[in-house]
Write an enzyme that holds these catalytic residues in place. Structure first.
Site, PDB file in Angstrom:
ATOM      1  N   GLU A  91       0.899  -1.157   0.024  1.00 48.86           N
ATOM      2  CA  GLU A  91       0.114  -0.015   0.217  1.00 48.86           C
ATOM      3  C   GLU A  91       1.048   1.279  -0.041  1.00 48.86           C
ATOM      4  OE1 GLU A  91      -3.142  -0.638   2.654  1.00 48.86           O
ATOM      5  OE2 GLU A  91      -3.658   1.472   3.029  1.00 48.86           O
ATOM      6  N   CYS A 104       3.958   8.151   0.423  1.00 49.80           N
ATOM      7  CA  CYS A 104       4.277   7.645   1.474  1.00 49.80           C
ATOM      8  C   CYS A 104       4.399   6.245   1.213  1.00 49.80           C
ATOM      9  CB  CYS A 104       3.018   7.747   2.659  1.00 49.80           C
ATOM     10  SG  CYS A 104       3.368   6.556   3.963  1.00 49.80           S
ATOM     11  N   CYS A 111       4.366  -6.360   8.638  1.00 46.10           N
ATOM     12  CA  CYS A 111       4.990  -5.814   9.762  1.00 46.10           C
ATOM     13  C   CYS A 111       5.291  -6.924  10.852  1.00 46.10           C
ATOM     14  CB  CYS A 111       4.777  -4.634  10.072  1.00 46.10           C
ATOM     15  SG  CYS A 111       5.896  -3.718  11.098  1.00 46.10           S
ATOM     16  N   CYS A 115       2.949  -3.061  17.082  1.00 48.05           N
ATOM     17  CA  CYS A 115       2.331  -1.957  17.639  1.00 48.05           C
ATOM     18  C   CYS A 115       0.886  -2.131  17.628  1.00 48.05           C
ATOM     19  CB  CYS A 115       2.640  -0.716  16.861  1.00 48.05           C
ATOM     20  SG  CYS A 115       4.428  -0.357  16.566  1.00 48.05           S
ATOM     21  N   CYS A 118      -1.695  -0.253  15.203  1.00 46.43           N
ATOM     22  CA  CYS A 118      -1.631  -0.249  13.666  1.00 46.43           C
ATOM     23  C   CYS A 118      -2.116  -1.408  13.018  1.00 46.43           C
ATOM     24  CB  CYS A 118       0.081  -0.296  13.641  1.00 46.43           C
ATOM     25  SG  CYS A 118       0.584  -0.001  11.984  1.00 46.43           S
ATOM     26  N   GLY A 158       5.309  -1.523   7.442  1.00 48.69           N
ATOM     27  CA  GLY A 158       6.721  -2.064   7.426  1.00 48.69           C
ATOM     28  C   GLY A 158       7.698  -1.304   8.571  1.00 48.69           C
ATOM     29  N   GLU A 159       8.683  -1.799   8.889  1.00 51.98           N
ATOM     30  CA  GLU A 159       9.788  -0.910   9.755  1.00 51.98           C
ATOM     31  C   GLU A 159      11.088  -1.122   8.943  1.00 51.98           C
ATOM     32  OE1 GLU A 159      10.034   0.510  12.434  1.00 51.98           O
ATOM     33  OE2 GLU A 159      12.052   0.815  11.747  1.00 51.98           O
ATOM     34  N   SER A 213       8.959   7.141  16.270  1.00 49.09           N
ATOM     35  CA  SER A 213       7.613   6.668  16.575  1.00 49.09           C
ATOM     36  C   SER A 213       7.702   6.469  18.398  1.00 49.09           C
ATOM     37  CB  SER A 213       7.028   5.570  15.970  1.00 49.09           C
ATOM     38  OG  SER A 213       7.018   5.818  14.415  1.00 49.09           O
ATOM     39  N   LEU A 214       7.575   7.562  18.875  1.00 52.27           N
ATOM     40  CA  LEU A 214       7.780   7.481  20.521  1.00 52.27           C
ATOM     41  C   LEU A 214       6.702   6.858  21.044  1.00 52.27           C
ATOM     42  CD1 LEU A 214       9.873   7.901  22.551  1.00 52.27           C
ATOM     43  CD2 LEU A 214       9.106  10.369  22.785  1.00 52.27           C
ATOM     44  N   HIS A 215       5.443   7.844  20.889  1.00 53.90           N
ATOM     45  CA  HIS A 215       4.217   7.291  21.391  1.00 53.90           C
ATOM     46  C   HIS A 215       3.991   7.216  22.934  1.00 53.90           C
ATOM     47  CE1 HIS A 215       3.348   6.952  17.124  1.00 53.90           C
ATOM     48  NE2 HIS A 215       3.747   5.796  16.956  1.00 53.90           N
ATOM     49  N   ASN A 289      -5.548   7.192  14.672  1.00 55.30           N
ATOM     50  CA  ASN A 289      -6.693   6.679  13.597  1.00 55.30           C
ATOM     51  C   ASN A 289      -7.151   5.532  14.119  1.00 55.30           C
ATOM     52  OD1 ASN A 289      -7.838   6.909  11.146  1.00 55.30           O
ATOM     53  ND2 ASN A 289      -5.775   7.620  10.026  1.00 55.30           N
ATOM     54  N   CYS A 332      -3.054   3.420   8.276  1.00 57.44           N
ATOM     55  CA  CYS A 332      -1.835   2.659   8.128  1.00 57.44           C
ATOM     56  C   CYS A 332      -2.463   1.308   7.709  1.00 57.44           C
ATOM     57  CB  CYS A 332      -0.808   2.669   8.675  1.00 57.44           C
ATOM     58  SG  CYS A 332      -0.429   4.342   9.446  1.00 57.44           S
TER      59      CYS A 332
END
Ligand code: SAH
Length: 345
Positions: A91, A104, A111, A115, A118, A158-159, A213-215, A289, A332
């Site tokens: 995607e 993007c 992945c 998380c 996600c 993906g990472e 990506s801390l979050h 989201n 995502c």
């Protein structure tokens, strides 16, 4: 077999010479692939037939097929679902901004980072994408829209730091003056925080932006939403961020998905300000989201604004990410997942 479009300019030149052809043929071929964005050897009309034939025998020429495209009626954002040669679905998103068009891209098929909020990770990981497949997400979109792409973010499925070599090679090819020649300053790579690879990235001599990506502001809370936090602590993350800034002179961005009741309190904001201040980071707030498999809730707009205001009062530069393509499976990995659900039932 190797993929022709995943070879750097120098590698292609070596291969063409090995096959007994002059180096300028490599320059022509590289231009066909990475400037004119052709999808097959047949389109390279000024390349001798015997060279094209040799390439066909010795290399793959991966090209993505557009499986589905959805365009937002609100802001013109386009979501693309691509099919790879092996049937894998990938995607990508095309967004129009005042400063230019941004794509993007995904770096892996699925992945493995897990998380909690996600959608990309729900079906696990199947394989890494190769440079040609990451590039072709941009090339296909550019061809389809007929528009120039000036900015690229590696923030799709993906990472990227779990597919390090392919991603670094992709960035070099994307920003190569013999190819699309996108400015390195316009490229952002986002990671959930694979510390050793972030040290490596600092030494690649790339002028890109690194987003973390801390979050969450402490390890305990971070572990509840991001399994990678079991492996690397926030203290280690701050060290590697400081190193990245010291070595590259590029400011890090912290990505922080605001989740109501989880990480959006005043205390969270103050602790986040301290972390950002310590490493000169910019903070990008993303109202989470919601995905249907989880019950995470977005804070209200006012709550997000006041979270941002508290950061700014402490001298931190912060933005709230504008939501794009709300009407087209914005979050995502959602489009890919929906397509997979349809085909499996
Ligand atoms: N694996 C990389 C890049 C892909 S995700 C990384 O973790 O950074 C890109 C960004 O979107 C990350 O900051 C990720 O945490 C965030 N994200 C994923 N799902 C989201 C959701 N449902 N709502 C808000 N942000 C989300």
């Amino acid at each position: 077999m190797e993929d022709l479009r995943s070879l750097s300019f120098d590698e292609l030149t070596d291969k063409i010479k090995e096959m007994g052809f002059p180096a300028y043929r490599a320059k022509q071929m590289y231009e066909w692939m990475h400037v004119h964005l052709v999808r097959s050897l047949d389109e390279m009309t000024n390349i001798p037939k015997d060279l094209r034939e040799k390439c066909r025998e010795n290399f793959l020429f991966t090209a993505l097929e557009i499986e589905r495209m959805q365009e937002s009626q609100i802001d013109g954002t386009r979501k693309y679902l691509f099919k790879c040669a092996d049937g894998s679905l990938v995607e990508s998103v095309f967004m129009r901004y005042d400063f230019g068009n941004s794509v993007c891209v995904s770096s892996q098929v699925g992945c493995k980072m897990g998380c909690r909020f996600c959608a990309s990770t729900l079906d696990g990981w199947s394989r890494n994408l190769i440079p040609g497949e990451i590039l072709d997400q941009i090339y296909s979109i550019s061809r389809d829209t007929g528009e120039r792409v000036s900015h690229v973010v590696v923030m799709g499925t993906g990472e990227p730091m779990d597919n390090y070599d392919n991603v670094v090679r992709f960035i070099r090819m994307l920003t190569d003056e013999n190819g699309l020649n996108i400015s390195q300053r316009n490229v952002t790579v986002s990671t959930c925080g694979i510390v050793p690879k972030m040290y490596d990235l600092a030494n690649e001599n790339l002028a890109i932006t690194l987003a973390l990506s801390l979050h969450a502001v402490n390890d305990e809370k971070r572990r509840t939403i991001m399994p990678v936090a079991e492996r690397y602590s926030i203290a280690e993350l701050m060290d590697v961020c400081r190193n990245y800034f010291d070595v590259t002179g590029r400011r890090i961005t912290f990505e922080y998905s605001l989740i109501a009741g989880v990480n959006d309190s005043k205390e969270d904001s103050d602790a986040l300000a301290r972390l950002a201040d310590g490493v000169m980071a910019h903070v990008n707030l993303i109202p989470v989201n919601p995905i249907k498999e989880r019950d995470f809730v977005q804070p209200t707009r006012a709550a997000a604004e006041s979270f941002k205001y508290r950061l700014e009062k402490k001298g931190i530069s912060a933005t709230i990410r504008r939501e794009m393509g709300r009407d087209i499976d914005g979050a995502c990995g959602q489009l890919r997942r929906r397509r997979m659900e349809e085909t499996s039932c």
